[in-house]
Write an enzyme that holds these catalytic residues in place. Structure first.
Site: not given
Length: 295
Positions: A139-140, A143, A213
């Site tokens: 997930h990070e 980004h 997100e």
């Protein structure tokens, strides 16, 4: 990795930056008119701080969180996971940092894909299973892949400048404003305009943050091929967040836009949350899981 460009996110980032740029052109004009000092001085001040924020955003963010950059010798498993996931994401391996905190959380920072850092807390390392942690790390990295960190960094900085004007307005201009208001009236006008600018910036950042997100969750699913692991991690982290001491990282509420799960700060904090509800994120991930199984 079945990665697809998120044009919805790109459009929102462009619109957000365009609106913020237009907003701060007006902001700069009003401040120089009512406070004095000239547009050149304001530009030098604003530009200087912007460059510092841009080039040192990862260092400043990690330092503000009390994070420590760690080596592969100190955290071999964490480094191994990030290196593997970075390869799957077609990204350079970012710096790896750890915060000694019971709060289970993670965030990414940095100005671009080659100058990024992924940070986790000791709490999240002790809370999640390996596949769940992989989902959070992916997930990070999503980004980083989406390049939304740079937009959030710049947008947050612009908002901070306006907030500083509101908080410390009495110290700007020495009470000797220019223009038709003049004197102390100029300071009052500058503070009111700064407040309006800060509120609008705040709302724009939160609107973009919620969508990014969802985009990062979809990106994590593409990187790992395991949406259910991230869904499990989100539920587990969300459940753990209310069990930690209230003074443990709660003072870092302004960093919420960068965390994988926001730090709750009362009714108003939830109302203007930087993140969509965990339930909706989990619902999206489960839908992605069903799509993958159907292929």
């Amino acid at each position: 990795m079945n990665w697809q460009a998120d044009w919805g996110l790109r459009l929102r980032m462009f619109v957000t930056m365009f609106l913020l740029f237009a907003l701060y052109i007006v902001f700069a004009g009003v401040i120089t008119l009512y406070v004095g000092g000239g547009l050149l001085l304001f530009g030098l001040f604003f530009g200087g701080f912007s460059l510092v924020q841009y080039y040192f955003s990862d260092t400043l963010t990690l330092r503000s969180m009390g994070a420590k950059t760690v080596s592969a010798d100190e955290y071999p498993q964490l480094h191994g996971s990030i290196e593997r996931l970075s390869q799957q994401s077609d990204l350079p391996k970012p710096k790896v940092a750890v915060v000694d905190s019971k709060v289970p959380n993670a965030f990414a920072t940095g100005r671009n894909q080659r100058n990024a850092a992924v940070c986790v807390t000791t709490g999240i390392l002790n809370t999640l299973e390996q596949d769940e942690l992989d989902g959070v790390l992916a997930h990070e990295l999503a980004h980083v892949k989406n390049r939304d960190m740079m937009v959030m960094t710049i947008a947050s900085f612009l908002s901070t400048i306006a907030f500083m004007m509101v908080r410390w307005g009495a110290f700007f201009g020495g009470g000797h404003g220019r223009g038709r208001q003049g004197g102390g009236g100029g300071i009052v006008v500058a503070i009111l305009v700064s407040l309006v600018v800060w509120i609008i910036s705040y709302l724009l950042i939160r609107a973009l943050s919620r969508y990014r997100e969802y985009a990062a969750d979809r990106g994590a699913a593409a990187i790992t091929g395991n949406p259910s692991a991230l869904a499990s991690a989100l539920l587990k982290i969300s459940g753990e967040m209310d069990k930690v001491p209230k003074d443990d990282m709660r003072e870092e509420a302004e960093m919420n836009a960068f965390f994988i799960i926001p730090i709750k700060s009362g009714v108003i904090g939830r109302l203007f949350s930087t993140h969509p509800p965990t339930e909706k994120r989990v619902e999206q991930l489960r839908s992605l899981e069903r799509e993958m199984q159907a292929v």
